[in-house]
Design a protein around this motif. Structure first.
Motif, PDB file in Angstrom:
ATOM      1  N   GLU A 161      40.016  77.299  66.010  1.00  0.00           N
ATOM      2  CA  GLU A 161      39.633  75.894  65.908  1.00  0.00           C
ATOM      3  C   GLU A 161      38.192  75.667  66.375  1.00  0.00           C
ATOM      4  N   VAL A 162      37.756  76.464  67.351  1.00  0.00           N
ATOM      5  CA  VAL A 162      36.360  76.398  67.773  1.00  0.00           C
ATOM      6  C   VAL A 162      35.446  76.818  66.619  1.00  0.00           C
ATOM      7  N   ALA A 163      35.827  77.893  65.935  1.00  0.00           N
ATOM      8  CA  ALA A 163      35.047  78.360  64.783  1.00  0.00           C
ATOM      9  C   ALA A 163      35.049  77.317  63.662  1.00  0.00           C
ATOM     10  N   GLN A 164      36.195  76.684  63.446  1.00  0.00           N
ATOM     11  CA  GLN A 164      36.275  75.646  62.421  1.00  0.00           C
ATOM     12  C   GLN A 164      35.380  74.455  62.761  1.00  0.00           C
ATOM     13  N   LYS A 165      35.339  74.114  64.054  1.00  0.00           N
ATOM     14  CA  LYS A 165      34.476  73.005  64.478  1.00  0.00           C
ATOM     15  C   LYS A 165      33.011  73.348  64.219  1.00  0.00           C
ATOM     16  N   LEU A 166      32.606  74.566  64.543  1.00  0.00           N
ATOM     17  CA  LEU A 166      31.228  74.993  64.282  1.00  0.00           C
ATOM     18  C   LEU A 166      30.919  74.966  62.786  1.00  0.00           C
ATOM     19  N   TRP A 167      31.886  75.369  61.969  1.00  0.00           N
ATOM     20  CA  TRP A 167      31.701  75.356  60.516  1.00  0.00           C
ATOM     21  C   TRP A 167      31.505  73.927  60.015  1.00  0.00           C
ATOM     22  N   ARG A 168      32.311  73.002  60.538  1.00  0.00           N
ATOM     23  CA  ARG A 168      32.161  71.603  60.125  1.00  0.00           C
ATOM     24  C   ARG A 168      30.804  71.058  60.570  1.00  0.00           C
ATOM     25  N   TRP A 169      30.385  71.417  61.775  1.00  0.00           N
ATOM     26  CA  TRP A 169      29.096  70.945  62.277  1.00  0.00           C
ATOM     27  C   TRP A 169      27.946  71.380  61.375  1.00  0.00           C
ATOM     28  N   PHE A 170      27.985  72.645  60.965  1.00  0.00           N
ATOM     29  CA  PHE A 170      26.844  73.205  60.252  1.00  0.00           C
ATOM     30  C   PHE A 170      26.953  73.116  58.732  1.00  0.00           C
ATOM     31  N   VAL A 171      28.170  73.104  58.181  1.00  0.00           N
ATOM     32  CA  VAL A 171      28.337  73.207  56.736  1.00  0.00           C
ATOM     33  C   VAL A 171      29.041  71.985  56.149  1.00  0.00           C
ATOM     34  N   THR A 172      30.271  71.752  56.561  1.00  0.00           N
ATOM     35  CA  THR A 172      31.074  70.708  55.929  1.00  0.00           C
ATOM     36  C   THR A 172      30.486  69.316  56.161  1.00  0.00           C
ATOM     37  N   ASP A 173      30.342  68.952  57.442  1.00  0.00           N
ATOM     38  CA  ASP A 173      29.787  67.629  57.768  1.00  0.00           C
ATOM     39  C   ASP A 173      28.266  67.674  57.931  1.00  0.00           C
ATOM     40  N   ALA A 174      27.765  68.827  58.382  1.00  0.00           N
ATOM     41  CA  ALA A 174      26.315  69.026  58.584  1.00  0.00           C
ATOM     42  C   ALA A 174      25.709  67.930  59.454  1.00  0.00           C
ATOM     43  N   ASP A 175      26.430  67.558  60.523  1.00  0.00           N
ATOM     44  CA  ASP A 175      25.959  66.476  61.387  1.00  0.00           C
ATOM     45  C   ASP A 175      25.446  66.966  62.742  1.00  0.00           C
ATOM     46  N   ILE A 176      25.323  68.286  62.896  1.00  0.00           N
ATOM     47  CA  ILE A 176      24.887  68.825  64.179  1.00  0.00           C
ATOM     48  C   ILE A 176      23.368  68.937  64.270  1.00  0.00           C
ATOM     49  N   TYR A 177      22.711  68.953  63.133  1.00  0.00           N
ATOM     50  CA  TYR A 177      21.287  69.290  63.134  1.00  0.00           C
ATOM     51  C   TYR A 177      20.432  68.291  63.920  1.00  0.00           C
ATOM     52  N   LYS A 178      20.751  67.023  63.827  1.00  0.00           N
ATOM     53  CA  LYS A 178      19.996  66.021  64.582  1.00  0.00           C
ATOM     54  C   LYS A 178      20.173  66.239  66.082  1.00  0.00           C
ATOM     55  N   HIS A 179      21.425  66.432  66.508  1.00  0.00           N
ATOM     56  CA  HIS A 179      21.702  66.623  67.938  1.00  0.00           C
ATOM     57  C   HIS A 179      21.109  67.936  68.443  1.00  0.00           C
ATOM     58  N   LEU A 180      21.251  68.993  67.659  1.00  0.00           N
ATOM     59  CA  LEU A 180      20.704  70.289  68.063  1.00  0.00           C
ATOM     60  C   LEU A 180      19.186  70.237  68.126  1.00  0.00           C
ATOM     61  N   GLY A 181      18.578  69.539  67.165  1.00  0.00           N
ATOM     62  CA  GLY A 181      17.126  69.412  67.168  1.00  0.00           C
ATOM     63  C   GLY A 181      16.620  68.713  68.423  1.00  0.00           C
ATOM     64  N   VAL A 182      17.309  67.662  68.851  1.00  0.00           N
ATOM     65  CA  VAL A 182      16.910  66.930  70.058  1.00  0.00           C
ATOM     66  C   VAL A 182      16.975  67.843  71.278  1.00  0.00           C
ATOM     67  N   THR A 183      18.086  68.565  71.407  1.00  0.00           N
ATOM     68  CA  THR A 183      18.252  69.451  72.565  1.00  0.00           C
ATOM     69  C   THR A 183      17.228  70.580  72.559  1.00  0.00           C
ATOM     70  N   LEU A 184      16.944  71.145  71.385  1.00  0.00           N
ATOM     71  CA  LEU A 184      15.964  72.229  71.298  1.00  0.00           C
ATOM     72  C   LEU A 184      14.557  71.739  71.616  1.00  0.00           C
ATOM     73  N   VAL A 185      14.206  70.550  71.144  1.00  0.00           N
ATOM     74  CA  VAL A 185      12.884  69.996  71.454  1.00  0.00           C
ATOM     75  C   VAL A 185      12.744  69.790  72.962  1.00  0.00           C
ATOM     76  N   GLU A 186      13.764  69.203  73.579  1.00  0.00           N
ATOM     77  CA  GLU A 186      13.735  69.004  75.031  1.00  0.00           C
ATOM     78  C   GLU A 186      13.602  70.331  75.764  1.00  0.00           C
ATOM     79  N   THR A 187      14.361  71.323  75.321  1.00  0.00           N
ATOM     80  CA  THR A 187      14.351  72.624  75.977  1.00  0.00           C
ATOM     81  C   THR A 187      13.012  73.322  75.826  1.00  0.00           C
TER      82      THR A 187
END
Length: 259
Positions: free
Chosen positions: A40-66
């Motif tokens: 289910e963790v793998a499925q969640k990651l798949w949805r974040w990156f492929v199915t829903d593709a809604d992680i990129y904004k959040h990941l971008g914010v965290t990476l910029v801060e880091t």
């Protein structure tokens, strides 16, 4: 040990951990509740990156801060470390204040930074900078202070001025200490960014993890942890590449053993 064989052992250990996690979570509801299920963790990651593709904004914010915190904390720590290592008077005056600041649990500064800089990225960057700075500073300071007096005397005898001493003696001597601190600082930069997002944010991976914790969605929490871990390892790998490129003059461990 052969590097390929070492990789096989490392991958094998990861597979064992995943298999134990898989079978334990399927055999016990308690384990599944507290540790989630790897599928289910793998499925969640798949949805974040492929199915829903809604992680990129959040990941971008965290990476910029880091990345901002990592760069600023490293540059400031490097500069202050060199300055105090080469200025005994300033070092003696500031020593108790630096030790006090380092001893302070800097996470408590997060609400203050939020008041000063607002809830945007800069309050997270400021918190992460305080974590990165001291690691880099103390390593640079120690590295410069441990320069061999014999090397310094020889360089001066050959006519090296202050600028040449800095470039050819002090900085190379501190570089191994600097890169050692950078490997640690990568993780701390992520910690500062995520903790800042916990305390007040509408974006970022830390924000997603906080929302998941509020609804007891342990699979999303672990998906966020895996995501942050992978990107921390990627950044650490980039630091390692830079280290191998800039430290070519230093003998490898294999060469040292032969000598």
């Amino acid at each position: 040990m052969n590097r390929t064989l070492m990789r096989v052992w490392q991958v094998g250990l990861l597979l064992v951990i995943l298999l134990v996690w898989y079978f334990a979570s399927n055999a016990s509801d308690n384990v599944a509740f507290f540790f989630g299920k790897p599928v289910e963790v793998a499925q969640k990651l798949w949805r974040w990156f492929v199915t829903d593709a809604d992680i990129y904004k959040h990941l971008g914010v965290t990476l910029v801060e880091t990345l901002l915190a990592f760069a600023i904390g490293t540059l400031v720590g490097l500069g202050v470390g060199l300055w105090l290592a080469l200025s005994p008077f300033a070092s003696a005056v500031l020593d108790p204040y630096l030790k006090a600041a380092n001893a302070m649990p800097r996470v408590i500064l997060a609400p203050i930074f939020a008041m000063w800089f607002g809830l945007g990225i800069w309050s997270k960057v400021a918190l992460a900078v305080t974590l990165v700075f001291f690691i880099v500073f103390f390593n640079v300071y120690q590295g410069v202070r441990e320069v061999s007096p014999v090397v310094l005397a020889n360089a001066r005898m050959l006519g090296a001025n202050a600028r040449q001493l800095m470039r050819h003696v002090y900085v190379p001597s501190a570089m191994s200490w600097v890169f050692s601190s950078l490997h640690t600082s990568v993780g701390l930069a992520f910690v500062g960014a995520v903790v800042g997002e916990y305390l007040g944010s509408a974006n970022g991976v830390g924000y997603l993890i906080l929302q998941a914790e509020g609804s007891f969605d342990i699979n999303t929490v672990f998906a966020g942890i895996v995501l942050l871990t992978v990107f921390a390892l990627v950044l650490d790998g980039l630091v390692g590449l830079a280290e191998r490129h800039l430290m070519k003059w230093q003998p490898s461990s294999g060469q040292t053993e032969k000598l």
